[in-house]
Design a protein around this motif. Sequence first.
Motif, mmCIF file in Angstrom:
data_model
loop_
_atom_site.group_PDB
_atom_site.id
_atom_site.type_symbol
_atom_site.label_atom_id
_atom_site.label_comp_id
_atom_site.label_asym_id
_atom_site.label_seq_id
_atom_site.Cartn_x
_atom_site.Cartn_y
_atom_site.Cartn_z
ATOM 1 N N ALA A 151 39.497 41.464 25.342
ATOM 2 C CA ALA A 151 40.765 42.239 25.013
ATOM 3 C C ALA A 151 40.997 42.914 26.328
ATOM 4 C CB ALA A 151 40.128 43.384 23.954
ATOM 5 N N GLN A 152 42.120 42.920 26.743
ATOM 6 C CA GLN A 152 42.835 43.478 27.856
ATOM 7 C C GLN A 152 43.964 44.413 27.038
ATOM 8 O OE1 GLN A 152 43.760 39.944 30.137
ATOM 9 N NE2 GLN A 152 42.418 40.547 31.525
ATOM 10 N N TYR A 153 44.402 45.332 28.456
ATOM 11 C CA TYR A 153 45.440 46.107 28.147
ATOM 12 C C TYR A 153 46.507 46.001 28.951
ATOM 13 C CZ TYR A 153 42.112 49.624 25.721
ATOM 14 O OH TYR A 153 41.071 49.969 24.725
ATOM 15 N N THR A 154 47.777 46.114 28.169
ATOM 16 C CA THR A 154 48.988 45.717 29.073
ATOM 17 C C THR A 154 49.377 47.099 29.841
ATOM 18 O OG1 THR A 154 50.472 46.673 27.241
ATOM 19 C CG2 THR A 154 49.798 44.181 27.531
ATOM 20 N N LEU A 155 49.795 46.893 30.946
ATOM 21 C CA LEU A 155 50.246 48.367 31.722
ATOM 22 C C LEU A 155 51.587 49.081 30.741
ATOM 23 C CD1 LEU A 155 49.657 47.407 35.493
ATOM 24 C CD2 LEU A 155 48.076 48.480 33.760
ATOM 25 N N PRO A 156 51.475 50.315 30.767
ATOM 26 C CA PRO A 156 52.441 50.946 29.726
ATOM 27 C C PRO A 156 53.875 51.078 30.885
ATOM 28 C CG PRO A 156 50.775 52.561 30.426
ATOM 29 C CD PRO A 156 50.398 51.351 30.820
ATOM 30 N N VAL B 252 38.555 49.920 35.112
ATOM 31 C CA VAL B 252 38.551 50.948 35.526
ATOM 32 C C VAL B 252 38.451 52.128 34.722
ATOM 33 C CG1 VAL B 252 40.190 50.495 37.614
ATOM 34 C CG2 VAL B 252 41.086 51.501 35.386
ATOM 35 N N SER B 253 37.585 53.317 35.091
ATOM 36 C CA SER B 253 37.557 54.300 34.116
ATOM 37 C C SER B 253 38.249 55.570 34.497
ATOM 38 C CB SER B 253 35.869 54.539 34.018
ATOM 39 O OG SER B 253 35.081 53.774 33.654
ATOM 40 N N VAL B 254 38.739 56.049 33.537
ATOM 41 C CA VAL B 254 39.655 57.478 33.649
ATOM 42 C C VAL B 254 38.994 58.370 32.836
ATOM 43 C CG1 VAL B 254 41.842 58.393 34.080
ATOM 44 C CG2 VAL B 254 41.851 56.028 34.219
ATOM 45 N N LEU B 255 38.561 59.627 33.494
ATOM 46 C CA LEU B 255 37.472 60.337 32.886
ATOM 47 C C LEU B 255 38.318 62.026 33.248
ATOM 48 C CD1 LEU B 255 34.137 59.171 33.903
ATOM 49 C CD2 LEU B 255 35.695 58.572 31.807
ATOM 50 N N GLY B 256 37.719 63.039 32.552
ATOM 51 C CA GLY B 256 38.235 64.359 32.792
ATOM 52 C C GLY B 256 39.461 64.777 31.949
ATOM 53 N N GLU B 257 40.302 65.458 32.793
ATOM 54 C CA GLU B 257 41.382 66.161 31.904
ATOM 55 C C GLU B 257 42.488 65.352 31.844
ATOM 56 O OE1 GLU B 257 42.056 68.907 30.322
ATOM 57 O OE2 GLU B 257 39.745 69.365 30.781
ATOM 58 N N VAL B 258 42.467 64.078 31.214
ATOM 59 C CA VAL B 258 43.592 63.267 30.671
ATOM 60 C C VAL B 258 43.508 63.263 29.223
ATOM 61 C CG1 VAL B 258 43.542 61.952 33.027
ATOM 62 C CG2 VAL B 258 41.678 61.248 30.747
ATOM 63 N N ALA B 259 44.582 62.865 28.567
ATOM 64 C CA ALA B 259 44.792 62.604 27.163
ATOM 65 C C ALA B 259 43.842 61.860 26.536
ATOM 66 C CB ALA B 259 46.165 62.227 26.819
ATOM 67 N N LYS B 260 43.586 60.441 27.045
ATOM 68 C CA LYS B 260 42.599 59.629 26.684
ATOM 69 C C LYS B 260 41.662 58.882 27.640
ATOM 70 C CE LYS B 260 46.410 57.124 25.438
ATOM 71 N NZ LYS B 260 47.220 55.894 25.176
ATOM 72 N N PRO B 261 40.700 59.902 27.774
ATOM 73 C CA PRO B 261 39.627 59.372 28.622
ATOM 74 C C PRO B 261 38.878 58.063 28.340
ATOM 75 C CG PRO B 261 38.904 61.515 27.739
ATOM 76 C CD PRO B 261 40.320 61.183 27.188
ATOM 77 N N GLY B 262 38.388 57.222 29.073
ATOM 78 C CA GLY B 262 37.812 55.942 28.842
ATOM 79 C C GLY B 262 37.837 54.957 29.597
ATOM 80 N N TYR C 84 39.206 51.087 30.913
ATOM 81 C CA TYR C 84 40.289 50.402 30.625
ATOM 82 C C TYR C 84 40.180 48.875 31.373
ATOM 83 C CZ TYR C 84 42.475 54.393 28.254
ATOM 84 O OH TYR C 84 42.493 55.527 27.545
ATOM 85 N N VAL C 85 40.311 47.777 30.371
ATOM 86 C CA VAL C 85 40.309 46.370 31.326
ATOM 87 C C VAL C 85 41.809 46.072 31.463
ATOM 88 C CG1 VAL C 85 39.775 43.822 30.911
ATOM 89 C CG2 VAL C 85 38.357 45.611 29.842
ATOM 90 N N ILE C 86 41.962 45.675 32.853
ATOM 91 C CA ILE C 86 43.559 45.519 33.248
ATOM 92 C C ILE C 86 43.705 44.122 33.389
ATOM 93 C CG2 ILE C 86 45.036 46.099 34.978
ATOM 94 C CD1 ILE C 86 43.854 48.526 33.512
ATOM 95 N N PRO C 87 44.712 43.593 32.740
ATOM 96 C CA PRO C 87 45.207 42.328 33.003
ATOM 97 C C PRO C 87 45.302 41.857 34.629
ATOM 98 C CG PRO C 87 46.476 43.250 31.423
ATOM 99 C CD PRO C 87 45.873 44.126 32.015
ATOM 100 N N ASP C 88 44.983 40.930 35.042
ATOM 101 C CA ASP C 88 45.308 40.292 36.370
ATOM 102 C C ASP C 88 44.484 41.220 37.476
ATOM 103 O OD1 ASP C 88 46.788 38.098 35.360
ATOM 104 O OD2 ASP C 88 48.590 39.430 35.446
ATOM 105 N N GLY C 89 43.777 42.036 37.097
ATOM 106 C CA GLY C 89 43.237 42.912 38.155
ATOM 107 C C GLY C 89 43.835 43.560 39.207
ATOM 108 N N ASN C 90 45.189 44.020 38.706
ATOM 109 C CA ASN C 90 46.186 44.632 39.611
ATOM 110 C C ASN C 90 46.691 45.981 39.183
ATOM 111 O OD1 ASN C 90 47.897 45.457 41.778
ATOM 112 N ND2 ASN C 90 49.162 43.618 41.561
ATOM 113 N N THR C 91 46.169 47.212 39.543
ATOM 114 C CA THR C 91 46.685 48.545 38.859
ATOM 115 C C THR C 91 46.697 49.518 39.885
ATOM 116 O OG1 THR C 91 46.401 49.991 37.006
ATOM 117 C CG2 THR C 91 44.512 49.323 38.114
ATOM 118 N N THR C 92 47.309 50.369 39.962
ATOM 119 C CA THR C 92 47.653 51.536 40.578
ATOM 120 C C THR C 92 47.049 52.598 40.166
ATOM 121 O OG1 THR C 92 49.722 52.387 39.986
ATOM 122 C CG2 THR C 92 49.772 50.507 41.614
ATOM 123 N N LEU C 93 46.855 53.947 40.893
ATOM 124 C CA LEU C 93 46.220 55.054 40.402
ATOM 125 C C LEU C 93 47.256 55.431 39.307
ATOM 126 C CD1 LEU C 93 44.381 57.551 40.243
ATOM 127 C CD2 LEU C 93 45.455 58.309 42.456
#
Length: 268
Positions: free
Chosen positions: A78-83, A151-161, A163-172
């Motif tokens: 299972a991967q996540y599409t970038l919004p 990548v993991s996004v933690l702290g003061e975000v709406a949905k910390p957790g 995330y597995v990213i398709p193609d291994g290419n994502t920005t901050l």
Amino acid sequence: MSLKYFIYGAVSLAMFSCTTRQDINYMKDIDSITLENSIKNSRVDFQPGDQLIITVSAKDMDVVKPFNQNYSSGSTVAQYTLPSSNNLPQQVPASGPTYVIDTNGDIVFPQIGKVSTKNENIETLRTKLTGLISEYVKNPIVDIKLINFKVSVLGEVAKPGTYVIPDGNTTLLSAIGLAGDLTAYGVRNNILIVRNVDGQISKERIDLTSANFINSPYYYLKQNDVVYVQPNANREKAARVDPNTGLYISVASVIASITVGILALIKN
């Protein structure tokens, strides 16, 4: 007099709890910042432990069957599409012949043997494999997906957790988008990114209110990066407040009302 104090209190509370528009704007000076360096950092090199789905196709699919020997239809990830815009991230399955990069940075590919992935990314490894397979097949098409890039996004975000990213290419910014963006309490000018490359831990602080961070090597995230959004002073103060404070105030208000009523009856 009590009405005046109430108004003062309400105004003070609003000033205490609200964050100014100036504080929550991202990249206010983006027009003055060059994006040239961000292109250099956009390609993520593979690391040991990365899992690659590599499929080979051609006009005659029977010819490329030997290059797709590791295929398992029951293996899905299972991967996540970038919004984009207001769309929520969606999970999408990925399946196909899977290869795990070993500690030496190699994979073993059918018919070809050991192939090094050191200093390679999806684009360069695709070119390398296409050249190697072309010795056996005319005009092969190689597709590569990095399926365990997370990548993991933690702290003061709406949905910390994580995330597995398709193609291994994502920005901050994309990763923060997956996590539903920062809350109103998130500190936007001091985002912490923790990175582990070959056992070496590095840390970087990013200011989202300035476009300078686009030129940072941390703008494009790497495998297993951890993004932490720290809470602002208001959130920290709220965390130190007793969670029952509201109940205490309500009880005190009721007692005060009863006391006033009793005193009024006594005077009468």
